[in-house]
Design an enzyme around this catalytic site. Structure first.
Site, mmCIF file in Angstrom:
data_model
loop_
_atom_site.group_PDB
_atom_site.id
_atom_site.type_symbol
_atom_site.label_atom_id
_atom_site.label_comp_id
_atom_site.label_asym_id
_atom_site.label_seq_id
_atom_site.Cartn_x
_atom_site.Cartn_y
_atom_site.Cartn_z
ATOM 1 N N ILE A 179 0.883 -1.063 0.152
ATOM 2 C CA ILE A 179 -0.002 -0.161 -0.142
ATOM 3 C C ILE A 179 0.779 1.228 -0.092
ATOM 4 O O ILE A 179 1.939 1.272 0.953
ATOM 5 C CB ILE A 179 -0.970 0.112 1.134
ATOM 6 C CG1 ILE A 179 -1.803 -1.340 1.244
ATOM 7 C CG2 ILE A 179 -1.607 1.174 1.272
ATOM 8 C CD1 ILE A 179 -2.776 -1.622 2.582
ATOM 9 N N PRO A 232 1.689 5.495 -0.479
ATOM 10 C CA PRO A 232 1.326 7.000 -0.014
ATOM 11 C C PRO A 232 1.063 8.053 -1.371
ATOM 12 O O PRO A 232 1.692 7.792 -2.467
ATOM 13 C CB PRO A 232 2.068 7.585 0.913
ATOM 14 C CG PRO A 232 3.564 6.947 0.392
ATOM 15 C CD PRO A 232 3.406 5.507 -0.460
ATOM 16 N N THR A 233 0.363 8.926 -1.198
ATOM 17 C CA THR A 233 0.478 10.060 -2.052
ATOM 18 C C THR A 233 1.691 10.872 -2.306
ATOM 19 O O THR A 233 1.978 11.503 -3.315
ATOM 20 C CB THR A 233 -0.822 11.175 -1.814
ATOM 21 O OG1 THR A 233 -0.526 11.378 -0.400
ATOM 22 C CG2 THR A 233 -2.083 10.723 -2.045
ATOM 23 N N THR A 234 2.432 11.176 -1.187
ATOM 24 C CA THR A 234 3.400 11.774 -1.017
ATOM 25 C C THR A 234 4.723 11.633 -1.899
ATOM 26 O O THR A 234 5.369 12.279 -2.374
ATOM 27 C CB THR A 234 3.906 11.809 0.462
ATOM 28 O OG1 THR A 234 3.862 10.640 0.929
ATOM 29 C CG2 THR A 234 2.687 12.774 1.287
ATOM 30 N N GLY A 268 0.040 6.801 6.559
ATOM 31 C CA GLY A 268 -0.265 7.618 7.768
ATOM 32 C C GLY A 268 -0.584 6.223 8.972
ATOM 33 O O GLY A 268 -0.593 5.161 8.655
ATOM 34 N N GLY A 273 4.981 4.108 8.859
ATOM 35 C CA GLY A 273 3.884 5.022 9.321
ATOM 36 C C GLY A 273 4.419 6.542 9.292
ATOM 37 O O GLY A 273 5.691 6.592 8.713
ATOM 38 N N CYS A 330 8.470 11.896 4.796
ATOM 39 C CA CYS A 330 8.107 11.720 6.112
ATOM 40 C C CYS A 330 9.209 11.809 7.069
ATOM 41 O O CYS A 330 9.231 12.140 8.225
ATOM 42 C CB CYS A 330 7.652 10.272 6.507
ATOM 43 S SG CYS A 330 8.803 9.080 5.633
ATOM 44 N N GLU A 383 1.756 16.777 12.538
ATOM 45 C CA GLU A 383 2.744 16.398 11.206
ATOM 46 C C GLU A 383 1.897 16.971 9.887
ATOM 47 O O GLU A 383 0.890 16.638 9.610
ATOM 48 C CB GLU A 383 2.812 14.794 10.883
ATOM 49 C CG GLU A 383 3.650 14.649 9.802
ATOM 50 C CD GLU A 383 3.229 13.091 9.326
ATOM 51 O OE1 GLU A 383 2.052 12.743 9.330
ATOM 52 O OE2 GLU A 383 4.326 12.606 8.717
HETATM 53 P P1 NAD Z 1 -2.602 7.900 3.953
HETATM 54 O O1 NAD Z 1 -2.145 7.250 5.049
HETATM 55 O O2 NAD Z 1 -3.621 8.789 3.970
HETATM 56 O O3 NAD Z 1 -2.611 6.888 2.611
HETATM 57 C C1 NAD Z 1 -1.623 6.034 2.525
HETATM 58 C C2 NAD Z 1 -2.252 4.591 1.889
HETATM 59 O O4 NAD Z 1 -3.073 3.961 2.820
HETATM 60 C C3 NAD Z 1 -3.087 5.041 0.728
HETATM 61 O O5 NAD Z 1 -2.723 3.916 -0.471
HETATM 62 C C4 NAD Z 1 -4.387 4.932 1.270
HETATM 63 O O6 NAD Z 1 -5.198 4.598 0.346
HETATM 64 C C5 NAD Z 1 -4.401 3.731 2.123
HETATM 65 N N1 NAD Z 1 -5.223 3.811 3.383
HETATM 66 C C6 NAD Z 1 -5.323 4.880 4.079
HETATM 67 N N2 NAD Z 1 -6.228 4.315 5.201
HETATM 68 C C7 NAD Z 1 -6.544 2.991 4.714
HETATM 69 C C8 NAD Z 1 -7.359 2.013 5.499
HETATM 70 N N3 NAD Z 1 -8.042 2.363 6.500
HETATM 71 N N4 NAD Z 1 -7.089 0.719 4.915
HETATM 72 C C9 NAD Z 1 -6.477 0.250 3.912
HETATM 73 N N5 NAD Z 1 -5.914 1.405 2.885
HETATM 74 C C10 NAD Z 1 -5.641 2.739 3.515
HETATM 75 O O7 NAD Z 1 -1.184 8.725 3.683
HETATM 76 P P2 NAD Z 1 -0.618 9.684 2.465
HETATM 77 O O8 NAD Z 1 -1.188 11.048 2.920
HETATM 78 O O9 NAD Z 1 -0.810 9.216 1.389
HETATM 79 O O10 NAD Z 1 0.869 9.739 3.098
HETATM 80 C C11 NAD Z 1 1.271 10.567 4.060
HETATM 81 C C12 NAD Z 1 1.458 9.741 5.364
HETATM 82 O O11 NAD Z 1 2.174 8.669 5.212
HETATM 83 C C13 NAD Z 1 2.079 10.553 6.263
HETATM 84 O O12 NAD Z 1 1.756 10.244 7.524
HETATM 85 C C14 NAD Z 1 3.531 10.294 6.196
HETATM 86 O O13 NAD Z 1 4.459 10.350 7.317
HETATM 87 C C15 NAD Z 1 3.582 8.801 6.014
HETATM 88 N N6 NAD Z 1 4.610 8.326 5.105
HETATM 89 C C16 NAD Z 1 5.592 7.335 5.943
HETATM 90 C C17 NAD Z 1 6.653 6.817 5.179
HETATM 91 C C18 NAD Z 1 7.666 5.736 5.931
HETATM 92 O O14 NAD Z 1 8.369 5.397 5.239
HETATM 93 N N7 NAD Z 1 7.471 5.838 7.107
HETATM 94 C C19 NAD Z 1 6.684 7.244 3.983
HETATM 95 C C20 NAD Z 1 5.871 8.072 3.127
HETATM 96 C C21 NAD Z 1 4.756 8.616 3.747
#
Ligand code: NAD
Length: 462
Positions: A133, A135-137, A218, A236, A269, A357
């Site tokens: 799964i 992220p958008t970032t 997230g 996360g 992140c 954040e």
């Molecule tokens: P987001 O949590 O909104 O989405 C991330 C992914 O999870 C997407 O594909 C989304 O569709 C999916 N998702 C969200 N809730 C879900 C659920 N309940 N069940 C199944 N899938 C679900 O995050 P974002 O805005 O795309 O990215 C930013 C966040 O990600 C920030 O909190 C950032 O710190 C974190 N991040 C962490 C890392 C890392 O390596 N630790 C890397 C990049 C981003």
């Protein structure tokens, strides 16, 4: 087997893979209407990958690296256009970094014991089809980085990208499969669906053929994955503080922190999200930030206006995430020149623009009376994510004290946060930092199973 025979076998396997795996529905390689079909195709591709030589896997990875560099600008522009977030120039650099510094098959190492009772090996084998799964970032960066590592371990992968980044994610998946086919590998080493959704994520998480789920996002998604009953790697959220003490080179600290914070408009992140500065140098630090590093100081009234726009009713406004400082300031009626790249102010650690954040270039400064107070405040601001933290200090004892107290997967000393990804620092690159489940900076060796292979009473030739 001679090299030529091996090459012929690899080519034949590649052709068979292309013939048997069938075409996808959208004209893009690896993209399917339903999650079930995507998983089925990835499963067939994994059988081929597993039967290929490691050398052939590495050839596919070399092809992926080349194509990523060639398409870096297209992917960067596409992501900024589609998500509205980030900076094209910085995203190009991120793709180049992924291509050059993500470990391949060399990361998979065998451990051996040999002695009177024989030879024992621990070898790393694939899980099969991994569910990822993303992220958008960092949409395409994560997809490419995950695929290189997972493929190096002998796996294939099915992605459930964020719906906001569908087009960019599909472009990346298609590119990965093109690279595989061109290198004599199978189609569908990476698969996804035409319309990503939470429903599709849930199908993937529950599917019998997905033994491992890797979630980058997230807190919500990491919790969902860790509740799935499957093995999960959870990468996360973070809220990395940058601590500055009076022994630091203050001018350099200002430059490094603002460079790290503004990289890709603060989307990574690991990027600096707030500063904790010791009282005696806080004014000097702010002075360098404002007068030399393009930071714009906002008043109390402007902080309130910005808080209302950025955190609407306490919820992060997605229209502000990954926007540059000029755009954010325009949202509260302030017009500035292009040389302004960050917004700053002094506040208490509980200030919402400091504690949350935000993933945008807003860098609040919290004043601390001494080093112990600074450590306490920084630990509070990191919220127990154990993700990333940074420090600018020349005192090794203090750095050690901070490292132990904050206990994060990443701690950059005296440099910008992106040094942790091998950009201006040593070490490899990843876009999946699994702080919550403990793998840290993931790579191929995070995506394999350990298997013990034992020969008794022979093969020891010492
Ligand atoms: P987001 O949590 O909104 O989405 C991330 C992914 O999870 C997407 O594909 C989304 O569709 C999916 N998702 C969200 N809730 C879900 C659920 N309940 N069940 C199944 N899938 C679900 O995050 P974002 O805005 O795309 O990215 C930013 C966040 O990600 C920030 O909190 C950032 O710190 C974190 N991040 C962490 C890392 C890392 O390596 N630790 C890397 C990049 C981003």
């Amino acid at each position: 087997m001679s090299v030529n025979e091996q090459m012929v076998q690899d080519i034949v396997q590649g052709v068979m893979a292309k013939m048997q795996l069938g075409a996808d529905v959208s004209g893009k390689r690896g993209v399917f209407q339903g999650m079930e079909e995507a998983i089925e195709a990835a499963k067939k591709a994994q059988k081929y990958i597993h039967s290929m030589s490691i050398d052939q896997r590495e050839k596919i990875i070399t092809g992926i690296r080349k194509k990523t560099v060639e398409n870096a600008e297209i992917l960067a522009r596409m992501a900024v256009e589609e998500t509205g977030m980030g900076n094209v120039g910085h995203k190009i650099l991120k793709h180049q970094l992924v291509a050059e510094k993500t470990p391949g098959t060399e990361d998979i190492k065998t451990t051996a014991w040999s002695g009177d009772r024989g030879l024992t090996l621990v070898e790393m084998g694939p899980f099969g089809v991994i569910g990822a799964i993303t992220p958008t970032t960092n949409p395409s960066e994560t997809i490419i980085c995950n695929t290189i590592g997972m493929l190096a371990g002998g796996n294939t992968v099915v992605f459930s990208p964020h719906p906001v980044a569908t087009k960019t994610s599909i472009f990346a998946v298609n590119m990965l499969n093109e690279a595989s086919v061109e290198a004599g590998g199978p189609d569908n080493i990476a698969c996804t669906v035409e319309k990503p959704s939470i429903e599709n994520s849930n199908i993937m998480m529950k599917h019998k053929d997905i033994p491992l789920i890797v979630a980058t996002g997230g807190p919500g998604v990491v919790t969902a994955v860790l509740s799935s009953g499957k093995r999960g790697i959870g990468a996360g959220a973070g809220n990395p503080p940058a601590l500055v003490d009076e022994t630091a080179d203050i001018r350099k600290a200002a430059e490094d922190i603002v460079n790290g914070c503004t990289f890709d408009n603060n989307l990574p992140c690991i990027a600096e999200k707030e500063i904790v500065a010791i009282d005696s140098i806080a004014d000097e630090l702010m002075n360098y930030m404002i007068n030399e590093q393009g930071c714009y100081l906002i008043s109390k009234e402007e902080q309130d206006k910005l808080t209302e726009v950025v955190l609407q009713n306490g919820r992060l406004n997605r229209k502000c995430v990954g926007r540059d400082a000029k755009t954010l300031l325009a949202m509260i009626g302030i017009q500035v020149d292009d040389n302004i790249r960050c917004i700053t102010f002094e506040g208490e650690k509980e200030h919402p623009l400091i504690a949350e954040e935000l993933m945008m270039p807003i860098l609040g400064i919290v004043r601390a009376k001494d080093f112990d107070d600074a450590v306490e405040k920084a630990v509070w601001l990191e919220h127990g994510n154990r993700h990333s933290a940074h420090i600018h200090s020349k005192n090794v004892d203090r750095i050690t004290q901070y490292a132990k107290a904050i206990d994060t997967a990443i701690l950059v000393k005296n440099g910008p946060s992106y040094a942790a990804l091998g950009f201006g620092g040593e070490g490899y690159c990843t876009f999946t930092i699994a702080s919550r489940t403990g793998e840290g900076l993931t790579s191929a060796s995070s995506f394999v199973k350990r298997r013990r292979c034992v020969m008794t009473d022979s093969l020891c030739i010492r």
